[in-house]
Design a protein around this motif. Structure first.
Motif, PDB file in Angstrom:
ATOM      1  N   ASP A 111      45.061  35.245  28.295  1.00  0.00           N
ATOM      2  CA  ASP A 111      43.912  34.678  29.008  1.00  0.00           C
ATOM      3  C   ASP A 111      43.891  35.169  30.446  1.00  0.00           C
ATOM      4  N   TYR A 112      42.726  35.521  30.910  1.00  0.00           N
ATOM      5  CA  TYR A 112      42.534  35.920  32.302  1.00  0.00           C
ATOM      6  C   TYR A 112      41.797  34.804  33.025  1.00  0.00           C
ATOM      7  N   ALA A 113      42.313  34.419  34.192  1.00  0.00           N
ATOM      8  CA  ALA A 113      41.687  33.331  34.953  1.00  0.00           C
ATOM      9  C   ALA A 113      41.747  33.655  36.441  1.00  0.00           C
ATOM     10  N   LEU A 114      40.796  33.157  37.205  1.00  0.00           N
ATOM     11  CA  LEU A 114      40.764  33.413  38.640  1.00  0.00           C
ATOM     12  C   LEU A 114      41.833  32.591  39.375  1.00  0.00           C
ATOM     13  N   THR A 115      42.410  33.160  40.416  1.00  0.00           N
ATOM     14  CA  THR A 115      43.247  32.411  41.353  1.00  0.00           C
ATOM     15  C   THR A 115      42.295  31.705  42.333  1.00  0.00           C
ATOM     16  N   PRO A 116      42.824  30.821  43.196  1.00  0.00           N
ATOM     17  CA  PRO A 116      41.938  30.207  44.204  1.00  0.00           C
ATOM     18  C   PRO A 116      41.224  31.266  45.066  1.00  0.00           C
ATOM     19  N   LEU A 117      41.932  32.312  45.479  1.00  0.00           N
ATOM     20  CA  LEU A 117      41.267  33.374  46.256  1.00  0.00           C
ATOM     21  C   LEU A 117      40.206  34.077  45.412  1.00  0.00           C
ATOM     22  N   GLY A 118      40.546  34.353  44.152  1.00  0.00           N
ATOM     23  CA  GLY A 118      39.580  34.988  43.257  1.00  0.00           C
ATOM     24  C   GLY A 118      38.334  34.135  43.083  1.00  0.00           C
ATOM     25  N   THR A 119      38.522  32.821  43.055  1.00  0.00           N
ATOM     26  CA  THR A 119      37.378  31.909  42.910  1.00  0.00           C
ATOM     27  C   THR A 119      36.457  32.010  44.122  1.00  0.00           C
ATOM     28  N   ARG A 120      37.043  32.091  45.306  1.00  0.00           N
ATOM     29  CA  ARG A 120      36.216  32.199  46.517  1.00  0.00           C
ATOM     30  C   ARG A 120      35.441  33.523  46.528  1.00  0.00           C
ATOM     31  N   VAL A 121      36.115  34.584  46.126  1.00  0.00           N
ATOM     32  CA  VAL A 121      35.444  35.892  46.072  1.00  0.00           C
ATOM     33  C   VAL A 121      34.324  35.859  45.030  1.00  0.00           C
ATOM     34  N   ALA A 122      34.624  35.276  43.866  1.00  0.00           N
ATOM     35  CA  ALA A 122      33.631  35.232  42.786  1.00  0.00           C
ATOM     36  C   ALA A 122      32.423  34.388  43.189  1.00  0.00           C
ATOM     37  N   GLU A 123      32.657  33.329  43.952  1.00  0.00           N
ATOM     38  CA  GLU A 123      31.540  32.511  44.420  1.00  0.00           C
ATOM     39  C   GLU A 123      30.621  33.329  45.341  1.00  0.00           C
ATOM     40  N   GLY A 124      31.220  34.154  46.175  1.00  0.00           N
ATOM     41  CA  GLY A 124      30.422  35.030  47.040  1.00  0.00           C
ATOM     42  C   GLY A 124      29.574  35.994  46.218  1.00  0.00           C
ATOM     43  N   LEU A 125      30.190  36.578  45.194  1.00  0.00           N
ATOM     44  CA  LEU A 125      29.458  37.515  44.337  1.00  0.00           C
ATOM     45  C   LEU A 125      28.357  36.788  43.552  1.00  0.00           C
ATOM     46  N   ARG A 126      28.661  35.556  43.118  1.00  0.00           N
ATOM     47  CA  ARG A 126      27.656  34.792  42.366  1.00  0.00           C
ATOM     48  C   ARG A 126      26.444  34.507  43.251  1.00  0.00           C
ATOM     49  N   GLY A 127      26.699  34.179  44.526  1.00  0.00           N
ATOM     50  CA  GLY A 127      25.601  33.942  45.461  1.00  0.00           C
ATOM     51  C   GLY A 127      24.723  35.180  45.594  1.00  0.00           C
ATOM     52  N   LEU A 128      25.380  36.326  45.669  1.00  0.00           N
ATOM     53  CA  LEU A 128      24.672  37.601  45.759  1.00  0.00           C
ATOM     54  C   LEU A 128      23.839  37.842  44.493  1.00  0.00           C
ATOM     55  N   ALA A 129      24.447  37.588  43.339  1.00  0.00           N
ATOM     56  CA  ALA A 129      23.742  37.794  42.068  1.00  0.00           C
ATOM     57  C   ALA A 129      22.544  36.850  41.962  1.00  0.00           C
ATOM     58  N   ASP A 130      22.721  35.609  42.446  1.00  0.00           N
ATOM     59  CA  ASP A 130      21.607  34.642  42.401  1.00  0.00           C
ATOM     60  C   ASP A 130      20.423  35.139  43.237  1.00  0.00           C
ATOM     61  N   VAL A 131      20.726  35.653  44.429  1.00  0.00           N
ATOM     62  CA  VAL A 131      19.654  36.187  45.290  1.00  0.00           C
ATOM     63  C   VAL A 131      18.896  37.281  44.540  1.00  0.00           C
ATOM     64  N   LEU A 132      19.635  38.200  43.919  1.00  0.00           N
ATOM     65  CA  LEU A 132      18.999  39.343  43.262  1.00  0.00           C
ATOM     66  C   LEU A 132      18.263  38.920  41.993  1.00  0.00           C
ATOM     67  N   GLU A 133      18.841  38.007  41.223  1.00  0.00           N
ATOM     68  CA  GLU A 133      18.148  37.534  40.011  1.00  0.00           C
ATOM     69  C   GLU A 133      16.833  36.847  40.393  1.00  0.00           C
ATOM     70  N   GLY A 134      16.843  36.164  41.543  1.00  0.00           N
ATOM     71  CA  GLY A 134      15.626  35.484  41.983  1.00  0.00           C
ATOM     72  C   GLY A 134      14.608  36.404  42.626  1.00  0.00           C
ATOM     73  N   ALA A 135      15.017  37.641  42.915  1.00  0.00           N
ATOM     74  CA  ALA A 135      14.143  38.569  43.645  1.00  0.00           C
ATOM     75  C   ALA A 135      13.632  39.704  42.765  1.00  0.00           C
TER      76      ALA A 135
END
Lengths: 129, 129
Positions: free
Chosen positions: B91-115
């Motif tokens: 199983d692959y899972a995010l570390t706490p740092l990975g979670t923070r990075v992934a949240e940043g990328l998700r925010g970016l993806a949300d902007v683009l999906e909405g645009a």
């Protein structure tokens, strides 16, 4: 479906960054590509001229910078403003959408800049296995 | 400097994502690279096994996925958990740092999906010039 009066005449727009056919996936790849992401971060600090961007984004070649700028302009993330001076002065600046994207990238960069000791340690551990 | 008693014995850590020699620049390039960014987005939804990631991230090859996972593990962004079953389950899972990075990328993806309509329009305009 025939007789289904509840059917929506306009299909809902479903966007998904994981889907290869979605514009958002292509745009995500554009804004996260090696040089474009750093160009967006630089422009988040204000409009730049070509030579200024070239100095700010360490290591970018003229060709790669020009290519990144064209891609970002095509996606509507930046504007290219040519002043009628001699020689012409060209300024690159973010659009409102480009600003939102650049803010997301800046947040990401902040996380990573703040995590350098943690990342260095993780790499040492991994490489020592 | 000799005689300068105010000198800090430990040099301040200055990190800069624009600097080629900075760990944060390399990490930024890792997390924004084509497949790693999508792997982080997938893992933001929860732990995944290799085959699950391969299906979620449309278009990734086995080799590219394995390479992305190794890079992210090396940077301390995800953990690889091997269960002692037969066959072993990984199983692959995010570390706490990975979670923070992934949240940043998700925010970016949300902007683009909405645009998407805005980006599609910008591209049509650009290509019609």
């Amino acid at each position: 479906m025939e007789g289904n009066e509840a059917a929506d005449p306009s299909p809902a727009l479903v966007t998904d960054v994981f889907a290869r056919a979605c514009t958002s996936r292509a745009a995500f790849e554009d804004v996260t590509s090696r040089w474009s992401s750093l160009v967006l971060l630089a422009l988040a600090e204000g409009p730049h001229r070509f030579g200024e961007l070239r100095r700010r984004v360490e290591g970018v070649s003229e060709r790669m910078l020009a290519q990144a700028l064209r891609g970002l302009e095509r996606d509507g993330l930046l504007t290219r403003d040519v002043a009628g001076t001699i020689p012409p002065r060209v300024d690159y600046a973010l659009t409102p959408l480009g600003t939102r994207v650049a803010e997301g990238l800046r947040g990401l960069a902040d996380v990573l800049e703040g995590a350098v000791p943690e990342i260095d340690r993780a790499r040492l551990d991994y490489d020592a296995r």
